[in-house]
Scaffold this active site. Structure first.
Site, short mmCIF file in Angstrom:
data_model
loop_
_atom_site.label_atom_id
_atom_site.label_comp_id
_atom_site.label_asym_id
_atom_site.label_seq_id
_atom_site.Cartn_x
_atom_site.Cartn_y
_atom_site.Cartn_z
N MET A 30 0.48 -1.01 -0.28
CA MET A 30 0.33 0.27 0.21
C MET A 30 0.96 1.03 -0.13
SD MET A 30 -3.05 -1.30 1.65
CE MET A 30 -3.21 -0.28 3.80
N ALA A 32 3.96 3.84 1.15
CA ALA A 32 5.06 4.72 2.33
C ALA A 32 5.79 3.70 2.34
CB ALA A 32 3.87 4.69 3.47
N GLY A 36 11.29 -2.88 5.24
CA GLY A 36 10.14 -4.41 4.94
C GLY A 36 9.80 -4.09 3.82
N HIS A 37 9.65 -3.65 3.50
CA HIS A 37 8.88 -4.08 2.00
C HIS A 37 10.49 -4.34 0.79
CE1 HIS A 37 5.35 -0.93 3.12
NE2 HIS A 37 4.66 -1.94 2.86
N GLN A 61 -10.55 -2.87 2.67
CA GLN A 61 -9.97 -3.09 3.84
C GLN A 61 -9.78 -2.83 4.88
OE1 GLN A 61 -6.44 -4.05 1.64
NE2 GLN A 61 -4.71 -4.25 3.83
N GLN A 153 -2.51 -12.27 7.24
CA GLN A 153 -2.82 -11.89 6.32
C GLN A 153 -2.36 -13.25 5.45
OE1 GLN A 153 -2.17 -7.84 4.75
NE2 GLN A 153 -0.70 -8.62 4.01
N ARG A 187 3.02 2.81 9.70
CA ARG A 187 1.69 2.63 10.52
C ARG A 187 2.52 3.57 11.85
NH1 ARG A 187 -2.29 -0.39 9.15
NH2 ARG A 187 -3.91 0.52 8.47
O1 PAF Z 1 0.39 -5.95 3.60
C1 PAF Z 1 -0.60 -5.45 3.08
O2 PAF Z 1 -0.08 -3.98 2.99
C2 PAF Z 1 -1.61 -5.31 2.26
O3 PAF Z 1 -2.68 -5.52 3.75
C3 PAF Z 1 -1.90 -5.28 1.11
C4 PAF Z 1 -1.21 -7.27 1.09
C5 PAF Z 1 -1.25 -4.73 0.41
C6 PAF Z 1 -3.79 -5.95 0.17
O4 PAF Z 1 -3.65 -4.37 -0.18
#
Ligand code: PAF
Length: 284
Positions: A30, A32, A36-37, A61, A153, A187
């Site tokens: 999402m 930002a 981690g990403h 969501q 998730q 966040r």
């Molecule tokens: O983990 C997230 O950032 C979100 O839940 C995802 C998997 C991109 C789905 O919108």
């Protein structure tokens, strides 16, 4: 690096890549973006011919009182970071192309979606399962990468991938932490200095609980009690949604720890909701 905004165009590119026999690694985000990403991006690059990162703040969501509007957005910074990592494609659709008028389908994974965060965020995992299904159909990845911080998730995604016969490998990567143990999260930027300091209680609590289980304590309720006590001692913690010991497969609460256990926490510091978890095995 190519930026694609239209699902149909992305789909055409994905089909072309499949015809050429190329493997694709998808990192759904999402935006930002933090370390981690980027750790997921690096792993995707190592294991695939082409790496696609999707950036889409998925409205369905978020609950009506949640932070969809204020969720951090940094398209410029994200694009720069992904360029430096050598990502091939950023897929960045807008809300209307993902959810056109009369959109009326959802993907719902029963039972496990209602546990833990699902009990406090009704509809959240339906929103996640729906958007990730759409992303999978558009990007057609060979593998898709997710961080272990969002344990539930991952359980939900693995379940619908299996149930709906999707031919995609779900790769789980370790949680990336700040030096003081706080799990990286977009966040975290909401926290002021005192709150940021207080947030270290989450990792400390997980570590303490994990040491108890490793030392041979098998009473889940005892471990839960210790966790709750530790968290309640931190005055900046405003709400504890849950903190305890769970079965990593079913997400049911464990009163007796027989083998693997998931220690999981969701709480609020001020208005900021933070989650974290740790997998632990009895006696090890
Ligand atoms: O983990 C997230 O950032 C979100 O839940 C995802 C998997 C991109 C789905 O919108």
């Amino acid at each position: 690096m190519e930026v694609i905004r239209i699902p149909r165009v992305m789909q055409g590119t994905s089909k072309g890549l499949i015809i050429k026999g190329k493997s694709t690694g998808l990192v759904p985000t999402m935006g930002a973006l933090h370390e981690g990403h980027l750790s997921l991006v690096r792993r995707a690059k190592e294991e695939n011919d082409i790496t696609v990162v999707s950036i889409f703040v998925n409205p369905i969501q978020f609950g009506p009182t949640e932070d969809f509007e204020s969720y951090p957005r940094d398209i410029e910074g994200d694009t720069e970071k992904l360029g430096k990592e050598g990502v091939d494609i950023i897929f960045m659709p807008d809300i209307h192309s993902m959810y056109p008028e009369k959109f009326s389908t959802s993907v719902e994974v029963q039972k496990i979606s209602e546990r833990l965060c699902g009990a406090f965020r009704p509809g959240h995992f339906r929103g996640v399962a729906t958007v990730v299904t759409k992303l999978f159909h558009v990007v057609k990845p060979t593998r898709s990468y997710f961080g272990a911080k969002d344990f539930q998730q991952i359980v939900v995604i693995k379940q619908f991938v299996k149930d709906l016969d999707m031919d995609i490998d779900i790769i789980v990567c370790p949680t990336i932490r700040e030096k003081d143990g706080l799990a990286m999260s977009s966040r975290n930027t909401y926290l002021n200095k005192e709150q940021r300091q207080a947030a270290t209680v989450i990792y400390r609590c997980l570590k303490e609980a994990s040491d108890l289980v490793k030392s041979g304590i098998i009473d889940g309720n005892h471990v839960k009690g210790v966790m709750q006590d530790t968290l309640l001692k931190e005055p900046e913690v405003s709400v504890i949604d849950y903190a305890g010991v769970y079965d990593p497969l079913t997400l049911d609460e464990l009163s007796e720890i027989k083998g693997d256990a998931l220690l999981a926490i969701a709480l609020k510091i001020g208005n900021t909701r933070l989650i974290d978890n740790m997998l632990v095995t009895k006696g090890r």
